[in-house]
Scaffold this motif. Structure first.
Motif, PDB file in Angstrom:
ATOM      1  N   ALA A  67      -6.486  38.536  -7.545  1.00 58.74           N
ATOM      2  CA  ALA A  67      -7.595  37.949  -8.308  1.00 58.74           C
ATOM      3  C   ALA A  67      -8.869  38.770  -8.127  1.00 58.74           C
ATOM      4  O   ALA A  67      -9.640  38.969  -9.076  1.00 58.74           O
ATOM      5  N   PHE A  68      -9.101  39.256  -6.909  1.00 54.13           N
ATOM      6  CA  PHE A  68     -10.287  40.086  -6.654  1.00 54.13           C
ATOM      7  C   PHE A  68     -10.199  41.405  -7.429  1.00 54.13           C
ATOM      8  O   PHE A  68     -11.174  41.839  -8.060  1.00 54.13           O
ATOM      9  N   LEU A  69      -9.036  42.058  -7.385  1.00 60.44           N
ATOM     10  CA  LEU A  69      -8.858  43.323  -8.101  1.00 60.44           C
ATOM     11  C   LEU A  69      -9.044  43.139  -9.597  1.00 60.44           C
ATOM     12  O   LEU A  69      -9.709  43.941 -10.261  1.00 60.44           O
ATOM     13  N   ASP A  70      -8.450  42.081 -10.135  1.00 62.79           N
ATOM     14  CA  ASP A  70      -8.549  41.856 -11.575  1.00 62.79           C
ATOM     15  C   ASP A  70      -9.972  41.505 -12.000  1.00 62.79           C
ATOM     16  O   ASP A  70     -10.430  41.934 -13.053  1.00 62.79           O
ATOM     17  N   SER A  71     -10.661  40.719 -11.184  1.00 65.31           N
ATOM     18  CA  SER A  71     -12.052  40.392 -11.501  1.00 65.31           C
ATOM     19  C   SER A  71     -12.910  41.650 -11.486  1.00 65.31           C
ATOM     20  O   SER A  71     -13.753  41.859 -12.371  1.00 65.31           O
ATOM     21  N   SER A  72     -12.700  42.500 -10.486  1.00 63.61           N
ATOM     22  CA  SER A  72     -13.443  43.762 -10.396  1.00 63.61           C
ATOM     23  C   SER A  72     -13.104  44.670 -11.567  1.00 63.61           C
ATOM     24  O   SER A  72     -13.987  45.303 -12.169  1.00 63.61           O
ATOM     25  N   TYR A  73     -11.831  44.726 -11.918  1.00 60.99           N
ATOM     26  CA  TYR A  73     -11.370  45.570 -13.029  1.00 60.99           C
ATOM     27  C   TYR A  73     -12.005  45.131 -14.347  1.00 60.99           C
ATOM     28  O   TYR A  73     -12.379  45.959 -15.182  1.00 60.99           O
ATOM     29  N   SER A  74     -12.142  43.817 -14.519  1.00 62.25           N
ATOM     30  CA  SER A  74     -12.691  43.310 -15.777  1.00 62.25           C
ATOM     31  C   SER A  74     -14.177  43.629 -15.934  1.00 62.25           C
ATOM     32  O   SER A  74     -14.703  43.610 -17.042  1.00 62.25           O
ATOM     33  N   LEU A 101     -14.392  55.966 -15.698  1.00 62.93           N
ATOM     34  CA  LEU A 101     -13.020  56.462 -15.657  1.00 62.93           C
ATOM     35  C   LEU A 101     -12.449  56.377 -14.240  1.00 62.93           C
ATOM     36  O   LEU A 101     -11.297  55.984 -14.026  1.00 62.93           O
ATOM     37  N   PHE A 102     -13.282  56.735 -13.252  1.00 62.66           N
ATOM     38  CA  PHE A 102     -12.832  56.709 -11.853  1.00 62.66           C
ATOM     39  C   PHE A 102     -12.427  55.297 -11.431  1.00 62.66           C
ATOM     40  O   PHE A 102     -11.332  55.082 -10.901  1.00 62.66           O
ATOM     41  N   PHE A 103     -13.309  54.317 -11.664  1.00 61.43           N
ATOM     42  CA  PHE A 103     -13.019  52.960 -11.212  1.00 61.43           C
ATOM     43  C   PHE A 103     -11.901  52.317 -12.024  1.00 61.43           C
ATOM     44  O   PHE A 103     -11.145  51.483 -11.502  1.00 61.43           O
ATOM     45  N   LEU A 104     -11.766  52.717 -13.280  1.00 67.01           N
ATOM     46  CA  LEU A 104     -10.685  52.207 -14.108  1.00 67.01           C
ATOM     47  C   LEU A 104      -9.329  52.553 -13.494  1.00 67.01           C
ATOM     48  O   LEU A 104      -8.435  51.699 -13.378  1.00 67.01           O
ATOM     49  N   GLU A 111      -3.953  47.943  -8.296  1.00 70.02           N
ATOM     50  CA  GLU A 111      -3.253  46.726  -8.718  1.00 70.02           C
ATOM     51  C   GLU A 111      -1.759  46.964  -8.905  1.00 70.02           C
ATOM     52  O   GLU A 111      -0.936  46.107  -8.557  1.00 70.02           O
ATOM     53  N   MET A 112      -1.403  48.101  -9.455  1.00 69.55           N
ATOM     54  CA  MET A 112       0.016  48.430  -9.593  1.00 69.55           C
ATOM     55  C   MET A 112       0.706  48.430  -8.239  1.00 69.55           C
ATOM     56  O   MET A 112       1.785  47.852  -8.061  1.00 69.55           O
ATOM     57  N   PHE A 113       0.074  49.073  -7.269  1.00 65.73           N
ATOM     58  CA  PHE A 113       0.639  49.113  -5.922  1.00 65.73           C
ATOM     59  C   PHE A 113       0.684  47.715  -5.296  1.00 65.73           C
ATOM     60  O   PHE A 113       1.608  47.398  -4.543  1.00 65.73           O
ATOM     61  N   PRO A 280      -6.455  41.658 -17.391  1.00 64.89           N
ATOM     62  CA  PRO A 280      -6.990  41.458 -16.034  1.00 64.89           C
ATOM     63  C   PRO A 280      -7.477  40.034 -15.781  1.00 64.89           C
ATOM     64  O   PRO A 280      -7.471  39.566 -14.648  1.00 64.89           O
ATOM     65  N   LEU A 281      -7.924  39.350 -16.827  1.00 61.02           N
ATOM     66  CA  LEU A 281      -8.399  37.980 -16.653  1.00 61.02           C
ATOM     67  C   LEU A 281      -7.253  36.973 -16.635  1.00 61.02           C
ATOM     68  O   LEU A 281      -7.339  35.927 -16.011  1.00 61.02           O
ATOM     69  N   MET A 282      -6.153  37.308 -17.306  1.00 58.32           N
ATOM     70  CA  MET A 282      -5.023  36.391 -17.388  1.00 58.32           C
ATOM     71  C   MET A 282      -4.112  36.471 -16.173  1.00 58.32           C
ATOM     72  O   MET A 282      -3.477  35.483 -15.794  1.00 58.32           O
ATOM     73  N   ASN A 283      -4.046  37.625 -15.557  1.00 56.61           N
ATOM     74  CA  ASN A 283      -3.042  37.920 -14.541  1.00 56.61           C
ATOM     75  C   ASN A 283      -2.954  36.872 -13.427  1.00 56.61           C
ATOM     76  O   ASN A 283      -1.930  36.199 -13.273  1.00 56.61           O
ATOM     77  N   PRO A 284      -4.015  36.664 -12.629  1.00 56.45           N
ATOM     78  CA  PRO A 284      -3.917  35.670 -11.555  1.00 56.45           C
ATOM     79  C   PRO A 284      -3.733  34.250 -12.080  1.00 56.45           C
ATOM     80  O   PRO A 284      -3.136  33.412 -11.413  1.00 56.45           O
TER      81      PRO A 284
END
Length: 308
Positions: A67-74, A101-104, A111-113, A280-284
């Motif tokens: 959830a943290f990764l996806d929130s940051s990604y969004s 691009l770097f943070f993306l 998240e994949m890992f 990213p918002l739907m995942n968790p």
């Protein structure tokens, strides 16, 4: 041409998702509603897991980090995209483009890992339950979390290093609503065949291998529970089904974007919108809606602190 003097482009012009004002308004409203509803939901998941001692198992530890990764990604793409809907000229500086691009890629690969780590956790829990408490100790969980952050950072550094070595001295229009490798590389004032090959090998191959590895791991788990009791089998099937849904939703768009030559397709922007904003918002949330323990704890937390 010398690399140090070749970057004449100081900004990029984003052409956006669409040129239709009606379509832009529709997308803006949908994304804004989705963003304002689902993003707080992700923070609620994190708060719920951290506040409930009953959710201390490794599965919930990883779900909170997801959830943290996806929130940051969004936050990387969506806020700027919403602001750009009201800008006649959507401009992003060269440095901001590289940073985006770097943070993306940093958070995306992290998240994949993390999904791979979660698959490993489920394999041990279902196929080796007697060894679970020994294998998935807190120290091991933190080590796995550190490893995925390092892996995401290493991957992203490679992507950025390849981009920084390219000369940009002419066109500066990116046919997208954010900066990503395929569009940026096409603007370089040099032959990019080798760089594209390296990028596909780096991002595309990594994505494909993780995807296939995850599918195989869940197939192994499902085969393993065939002879178990109905209750245990149903619980394992429910868990694996949730994970498989997430795997397809995340890896499908990524494979479409990064495992082919960097040429434009009509569906690119739609796939990118889903990959960077919607998913990213739907995942968790998908995980949470299929997890009774988290839902019960969340309701308890809301009743205690929100409901009067």
């Amino acid at each position: 041409m010398e690399t140090e003097n070749s970057t004449m482009v100081t900004e990029f012009i984003l052409l956006g998702l669409t040129q239709s004002h009606t379509a832009q308004l529709l997308v803006f409203v949908l994304v804004l509603i989705f963003y304002l509803i689902i993003l707080p939901g992700n923070f609620l998941i994190i708060l719920t897991i951290r506040s409930d001692p009953g959710l201390s198992a490794p599965l919930y530890f990883f779900l909170g980090n997801l959830a943290f990764l996806d929130s940051s990604y969004s936050f990387i793409v969506a806020p700027r995209m919403l602001v750009d809907f009201f800008s006649e000229k959507k401009v992003i500086s060269y440095r901001c483009c590289i940073t985006q691009l770097f943070f993306l890629h940093f958070l995306g690969v992290g998240e994949m890992f993390l999904l791979v780590v979660m698959a490993f956790d489920r394999y041990i829990a279902i196929c080796r339950p007697l060894h679970y408490s020994t294998v998935m100790k807190p120290r091991v969980c933190y080590a796995l979390l550190l490893a995925l952050w390092i892996g995401g950072f290493a991957h992203s550094i490679v992507q950025v290093a390849l981009i920084l070595n390219l000369p940009f001295c002419g066109p500066n229009q990116l046919d997208n609503f954010f900066c990503d490798v395929p569009q940026v590389i096409k603007l370089a004032c040099t032959d990019t065949f080798v760089v594209e090959l390296l990028m596909v090998s780096n991002s595309g191959l990594l994505t494909l291998l993780c995807f296939l590895g995850l599918l195989i791991s869940y197939m192994v788990i499902l085969c393993h529970v065939k002879g178990h009791s109905s209750e245990r089998k149903n619980k394992a099937i429910s868990t694996c089904t949730t994970h498989i849904i997430i795997v397809f939703l995340m890896f499908g768009p990524a494979i479409f974007i990064y495992t082919r030559p960097f040429q434009a397709f009509p569906a690119d922007k739609v796939v990118s919108l889903f990959h960077t904003v919607i998913f990213p918002l739907m995942n968790p949330v998908i995980y949470t809606l299929r997890n009774r323990e988290v839902k019960a704890s969340m309701k308890k937390l809301i009743n205690q602190h929100i409901v009067l």
